[in-house]
Enzyme design. Structure first.
Site, PDB file in Angstrom:
ATOM      1  CG  HIS A 158      -1.969   1.080   1.098  1.00  0.00           C
ATOM      2  ND1 HIS A 158      -1.713   2.390   1.465  1.00  0.00           N
ATOM      3  CD2 HIS A 158      -3.215   1.057   0.598  1.00  0.00           C
ATOM      4  CE1 HIS A 158      -2.786   3.119   1.203  1.00  0.00           C
ATOM      5  NE2 HIS A 158      -3.713   2.339   0.685  1.00  0.00           N
ATOM      6  CD  GLU A 216      -5.152   1.658  -3.119  1.00  0.00           C
ATOM      7  OE1 GLU A 216      -6.346   1.765  -2.810  1.00  0.00           O
ATOM      8  OE2 GLU A 216      -4.245   1.586  -2.287  1.00  0.00           O
TER       9      GLU A 216
END
Ligand code: 13P
Length: 252
Positions: A94, A164
């Site tokens: 992430h 993302e």
């Protein structure tokens, strides 16, 4: 052909009481959903409690990180075998981990291998920061993240990719706009093309590529309508049972 996959990333949010309250409502809202895979990625402290909460439901459980050794003197870390006791999935790479905890593609590659070795399914997160986008380097960054993060991993059947774009992540600000469906699709299609080059067409067609960055009930439909967007990794809008359920029920 690819089953939609909607995942929550709670990040560093919720104590057990809040997680239980969320799940009591959420499981009712989504109980009839069969055509979407539903995942909730929670802080380590909630894994045990959430495992009990979701038992017998259509909700799957994931962690948000792991360390790439099995056991030992790594104070404060959590390993793949520890996660495996409770959860089926783990997020790796992430942008929060890349930015605040200096995780490089090489470290992430070790983490992915360790997760797979222990039978965990992985969502590998990639995405460019705003400066890279402005300099026209998005595809270059994505290619490097894929090549280095997935180096020497031959089988992608237990991996999904989450794209993302870091500039579209809300970080608690609901006014940050998501990437436009077209901008997201462009990168998703590039990712699939890259995977095709590295692993062949069949693997690239089976791979699920999730979009993350301010996905919410109001934009999920148009994002999910894009050919290469197979799901979502949802931060802010996954913290409330009703809004996350609306996203899961994007077809309605
Ligand atoms: P937001 O949905 O809050 O933009 O977060 C996206 C994300 O980082 C999920 O991993």
């Amino acid at each position: 052909m690819r089953k939609p996959f909607i995942a929550a990333n709670w990040k560093m949010n919720k104590i057990l009481k809040e997680a239980v309250e969320f799940t009591d409502d959420f499981k009712l809202y989504v109980k009839d959903v069969k055509d979407v895979d539903i995942l909730v990625c929670v802080p380590f402290t909630l894994l045990s409690g959430m495992k009990k909460e979701i038992e017998g439901t259509n909700i799957k459980l994931g962690a948000q990180n792991l360390y790439y050794e099995d056991f030992g003197a790594y104070t404060g870390e959590i390993s793949a075998p520890m996660i495996k006791e409770f959860a089926e999935y783990v997020l790796i790479g992430h942008s929060d981990r890349r930015a605040f905890f200096n995780e490089t593609n090489q470290i992430l590659n070790k983490k992915i291998k360790k997760a797979l070795e222990h039978g965990l399914k992985v969502i590998y997160c990639i995405g460019e920061v705003i400066e890279e986008r402005k300099q026209g380097k998005t595809k270059q960054v994505i290619e490097t993240q894929l090549r280095e993060g997935l180096a020497n991993i031959n089988d992608l059947s237990n991996i999904a990719i989450a794209y993302e774009p870091v500039w579209a992540i809300s970080r608690g600000d609901p006014d940050i706009p998501a990437a436009t469906p077209q901008a997201a699709q462009e990168v998703h299609s590039f990712i699939r093309e890259m995977i095709g080059t590295l692993y062949g067409k069949e693997t690239s067609q089976q791979l699920r590529i999730l979009y993350g960055g301010s996905m919410k009930p109001s934009n999920v439909k148009e994002l999910m309508a894009q050919e290469d967007i197979d799901g979502g990794l949802v931060g802010g809008a996954s913290l409330k049972a009703d809004s996350f359920a609306e996203i899961v029920n994007f077809r309605k």
